[in-house]
Design a protein around this motif. Structure first.
Motif, mmCIF file in Angstrom:
data_model
loop_
_atom_site.group_PDB
_atom_site.id
_atom_site.type_symbol
_atom_site.label_atom_id
_atom_site.label_comp_id
_atom_site.label_asym_id
_atom_site.label_seq_id
_atom_site.Cartn_x
_atom_site.Cartn_y
_atom_site.Cartn_z
ATOM 1 N N LEU A 1 -17.884 30.206 1.879
ATOM 2 C CA LEU A 1 -18.886 31.202 2.228
ATOM 3 C C LEU A 1 -18.716 32.453 1.378
ATOM 4 O O LEU A 1 -17.594 32.948 1.206
ATOM 5 C CB LEU A 1 -18.788 31.553 3.714
ATOM 6 C CG LEU A 1 -19.884 32.462 4.280
ATOM 7 C CD1 LEU A 1 -20.176 32.098 5.729
ATOM 8 C CD2 LEU A 1 -19.506 33.940 4.194
ATOM 9 N N GLN A 2 -19.823 32.961 0.861
ATOM 10 C CA GLN A 2 -19.805 34.182 0.052
ATOM 11 C C GLN A 2 -20.830 35.166 0.598
ATOM 12 O O GLN A 2 -22.003 34.839 0.744
ATOM 13 C CB GLN A 2 -20.130 33.859 -1.414
ATOM 14 C CG GLN A 2 -20.193 35.085 -2.314
ATOM 15 C CD GLN A 2 -20.675 34.759 -3.724
ATOM 16 O OE1 GLN A 2 -20.807 33.584 -4.084
ATOM 17 N NE2 GLN A 2 -20.945 35.775 -4.514
ATOM 18 N N GLN A 3 -20.384 36.382 0.888
ATOM 19 C CA GLN A 3 -21.291 37.429 1.355
ATOM 20 C C GLN A 3 -22.061 37.978 0.160
ATOM 21 O O GLN A 3 -21.471 38.365 -0.847
ATOM 22 C CB GLN A 3 -20.494 38.549 2.022
ATOM 23 C CG GLN A 3 -21.332 39.501 2.851
ATOM 24 C CD GLN A 3 -21.659 38.939 4.232
ATOM 25 O OE1 GLN A 3 -20.819 38.336 4.878
ATOM 26 N NE2 GLN A 3 -22.886 39.139 4.691
ATOM 27 N N VAL A 4 -23.381 38.009 0.252
ATOM 28 C CA VAL A 4 -24.221 38.477 -0.854
ATOM 29 C C VAL A 4 -24.683 39.912 -0.618
ATOM 30 O O VAL A 4 -24.610 40.766 -1.502
ATOM 31 C CB VAL A 4 -25.429 37.542 -1.047
ATOM 32 C CG1 VAL A 4 -26.322 38.031 -2.182
ATOM 33 C CG2 VAL A 4 -24.961 36.115 -1.330
ATOM 34 N N VAL B 1 -23.542 29.653 1.477
ATOM 35 C CA VAL B 1 -22.471 28.690 1.734
ATOM 36 C C VAL B 1 -22.572 27.569 0.712
ATOM 37 O O VAL B 1 -23.633 26.969 0.540
ATOM 38 C CB VAL B 1 -22.571 28.094 3.160
ATOM 39 C CG1 VAL B 1 -21.547 26.972 3.342
ATOM 40 C CG2 VAL B 1 -22.371 29.166 4.211
ATOM 41 N N ASP B 2 -21.474 27.302 0.021
ATOM 42 C CA ASP B 2 -21.374 26.140 -0.861
ATOM 43 C C ASP B 2 -20.715 25.036 -0.048
ATOM 44 O O ASP B 2 -19.539 25.133 0.294
ATOM 45 C CB ASP B 2 -20.540 26.473 -2.101
ATOM 46 C CG ASP B 2 -20.523 25.336 -3.125
ATOM 47 O OD1 ASP B 2 -20.758 24.177 -2.730
ATOM 48 O OD2 ASP B 2 -20.252 25.606 -4.310
ATOM 49 N N ALA B 3 -21.477 23.996 0.264
ATOM 50 C CA ALA B 3 -20.970 22.923 1.126
ATOM 51 C C ALA B 3 -19.943 22.044 0.432
ATOM 52 O O ALA B 3 -19.299 21.217 1.086
ATOM 53 C CB ALA B 3 -22.122 22.071 1.632
ATOM 54 N N GLN B 4 -19.812 22.167 -0.892
ATOM 55 C CA GLN B 4 -18.811 21.403 -1.645
ATOM 56 C C GLN B 4 -19.007 19.894 -1.491
ATOM 57 O O GLN B 4 -18.053 19.122 -1.471
ATOM 58 C CB GLN B 4 -17.396 21.785 -1.192
ATOM 59 C CG GLN B 4 -17.054 23.265 -1.314
ATOM 60 C CD GLN B 4 -16.679 23.678 -2.722
ATOM 61 O OE1 GLN B 4 -15.867 23.030 -3.365
ATOM 62 N NE2 GLN B 4 -17.269 24.761 -3.189
ATOM 63 N N ASN B 5 -20.277 19.475 -1.305
ATOM 64 C CA ASN B 5 -20.626 18.066 -1.115
ATOM 65 C C ASN B 5 -19.976 17.466 0.129
ATOM 66 O O ASN B 5 -19.661 16.280 0.182
ATOM 67 C CB ASN B 5 -20.268 17.220 -2.351
ATOM 68 C CG ASN B 5 -20.894 15.830 -2.293
ATOM 69 O OD1 ASN B 5 -21.984 15.656 -1.754
ATOM 70 N ND2 ASN B 5 -20.191 14.837 -2.816
ATOM 71 N N GLY B 6 -19.760 18.289 1.124
ATOM 72 C CA GLY B 6 -19.243 17.803 2.400
ATOM 73 C C GLY B 6 -20.381 17.548 3.379
ATOM 74 O O GLY B 6 -21.565 17.594 3.023
ATOM 75 N N VAL C 1 -28.909 32.982 5.616
ATOM 76 C CA VAL C 1 -27.882 32.187 4.944
ATOM 77 C C VAL C 1 -28.536 31.041 4.194
ATOM 78 O O VAL C 1 -29.327 30.282 4.757
ATOM 79 C CB VAL C 1 -26.834 31.629 5.929
ATOM 80 C CG1 VAL C 1 -25.837 30.736 5.202
ATOM 81 C CG2 VAL C 1 -26.090 32.767 6.621
ATOM 82 N N SER C 2 -28.200 30.919 2.922
ATOM 83 C CA SER C 2 -28.638 29.799 2.099
ATOM 84 C C SER C 2 -27.445 28.858 1.943
ATOM 85 O O SER C 2 -26.307 29.309 1.769
ATOM 86 C CB SER C 2 -29.092 30.307 0.729
ATOM 87 O OG SER C 2 -29.598 29.252 -0.051
#
Length: 355
Positions: free
Chosen positions: A77-80, A87-92, A117-118
Motif C-alpha cells: 500500500l502506498q499513500q498518494v 495498492v499493488d496486489a503483487q499478483n496475489g 483507493v486504486s
C-alpha cells in the motif's frame, strides 16, 4: 430452464468455512489471508451468489498450480494524498488486496470524509457486495468497481472486448435494511453460465450468443461465444466505464487484455477502484439514516404491478437468502462437491463431508 439433474446437499456455513480454509492454506496461502478469502467466498454462498462463492476454489487453485497467481503475495500500500492511496496486489488474491484497499478507504473517509483507493496487478475478488458490506459495517457509503476479462462485445461489435465487470455501491440505514447494489453490465453474470455448466442445466436464450452469433441455451456454447449487454448500448457503456476507472486509472490491464479466472496461461492483472464516503458529511448521521429508512419504506411499499407479490429493495433478496442459509445450510450439487473434494485431495487435506 431445466431443473437440476443432480441431488443437492446442504452444507453448514461453519463446516464450509473450515473446508475452504484448509484448501487455501494447503496451497500456500497464509492463515491470515485464508481467513479473508474464506469469509468472502462463504458470504457469497450465503447470499445466494453461488457463482462467486466456494465453487470458484478449483479455478483459483489451478491458477496457483500453473504459477500465474501468487498464493503468498503480500499487497503493498502506498499513500498518494491524504485521501487517496494505491495498492499493488503483487499478483496475489484479489480478495486480500481489495480488503486492504477498502479498509484504507474507510480509514481515510473517517478523517477526510472520503477515501479513494486504486488497486493494480490484482486477481478476481469474487462478489463485489462483500466490499460494500465491509463499508456498511463501518458505517460508510461506498462505490466498488473492477474490470475483468473479455466476455462482452461493445455495442455494434461482435467479438469479446469488455468484461462483464460489476458495478457495486451501498449505503447504511437506520432500522431498515441497507442499500446494496451489485450488478453486472450484462444480461446475466458470466459466472451463471459456468454454474449452469457444472450443474447440467440450460440457460435462458437471451443471456448469450454462441460462436456463430446465434442465441443459445447451451452454457458450453455460450462460453465459446459472447455475453449480451443489458440495455444494449447502456450496458456496453457501463462495461467501458469499469475499464476506465479500474484498468486505465490503476495501471492494470485494460481494453480486453485482462486474463480470465478460468484461463491459467498468464497473470490476470485485474484493476479495482474503491471509494468510501462518510454519510454524515452534509447532515447529521441520524437524519441520514432516517432518510434512508424512508427511502426503503417508499420502495418496498410501492403500488405493485399485476402478478407481483412483493417489491424488493436492492440487495434485499440476497440478505433474506443469507438469513435463510445460515439456518438451512448452503446447497451444493454432487458434481460441485466432487470438484471441491478433488482439490482437497490435491492439497492433502480433509475432504468435505456432506452426509
Amino acid at each position: 430452464m431445466a431443473e437440476p439433474t443432480q441431488q443437492v446437499h446442504y452444507i453448514q456455513p461453519a463446516v464450509l468455512q473450515q473446508f475452504v480454509h484448509r484448501i487455501l492454506t494447503g496451497n500456500g496461502v497464509s492463515d491470515e489471508h485464508a481467513k479473508v478469502i474464506t469469509q468472502c467466498l462463504v458470504q457469497a454462498d450465503l447470499r445466494g451468489v453461488d457463482t462467486h462463492g466456494s465453487n470458484r476454489i478449483p479455478s483459483y487453485m489451478k491458477r496457483i498450480r500453473q504459477k500465474v497467481l501468487n498464493p503468498s503475495a503480500t499487497p503493498q500500500l502506498q499513500q498518494v494524498t491524504p485521501a487517496a492511496a494505491i495498492v499493488d496486489a503483487q499478483n496475489g488474491f484479489g480478495f486480500v488486496a481489495a480488503h486492504m484497499g477498502m479498509q484504507k478507504a474507510i480509514e481515510m473517509a473517517q478523517v477526510f470524509g472520503i477515501g479513494l483507493v486504486s488497486v493494480k496487478h490484482s486477481n478476481h475478488f469474487g462478489m463485489s457486495a462483500w466490499l460494500v458490506q465491509q463499508a456498511i459495517d463501518a458505517g460508510m457509503m461506498s462505490l466498488v468497481f473492477t474490470n475483468s476479462s473479455p466476455a462482452l462485445p461493445v455495442w455494434g461489435g461482435k467479438s469479446k472486448l469488455m468484461g462483464v465487470s460489476p458495478i457495486a455501491c451501498g449505503a447504511p440505514a437506520g432500522k431498515e435494511r441497507p442499500f446494496i447494489l451489485d450488478m453486472a453490465p450484462s444480461v446475466a453474470a458470466r459466472g451463471k453460465i459456468y454454474k449452469a455448466l457444472r450443474r447440467g442445466e440450460k440457460i435462458p436464450t437471451e443471456w448469450a450468443l454462441d460462436a456463430e452469433g446465434n442465441m443459445t441455451d447451451d452454457p458450453a456454447k455460450a462460453i465459446e461465444g459472447v455475453m449480451l449487454p443489458m440495455g444494449g448500448p447502456k450496458g456496453s457503456a457501463l462495461a467501458i466505464m469499469m475499464d476506465v476507472f479500474s484498468g486505465v486509472f490503476s495501471g492494470s490491464a485494460f481494453a480486453g487484455n485482462v486474463t480470465g479466472p478460468y484461463d491459467p496461461s498468464k497473470a490476470a492483472d485485474v484493476g479495482h477502484f474503491l471509494v468510501a464516503i462518510k454519510p454524515d458529511l452534509f447532515m447529521g448521521l441520524d437524519d441520514f439514516k432516517s432518510r434512508m429508512d424512508y427511502l426503503y419504506q417508499r420502495v418496498v411499499g410501492s403500488d405493485k404491478m399485476a402478478g407481483v407479490e412483493r417489491v424488493y429493495y436492492p440487495g434485499e433478496i440476497e440478505q433474506i437468502t443469507h438469513e435463510k442459509r445460515l439456518v438451512e445450510g448452503i446447497p451444493f450439487t454432487e458434481a460441485e462437491i466432487k470438484g471441491l473434494n478433488e482439490e482437497a485431495e490435491l492439497a492433502g487435506v480433509k475432504k468435505l463431508n456432506y452426509v
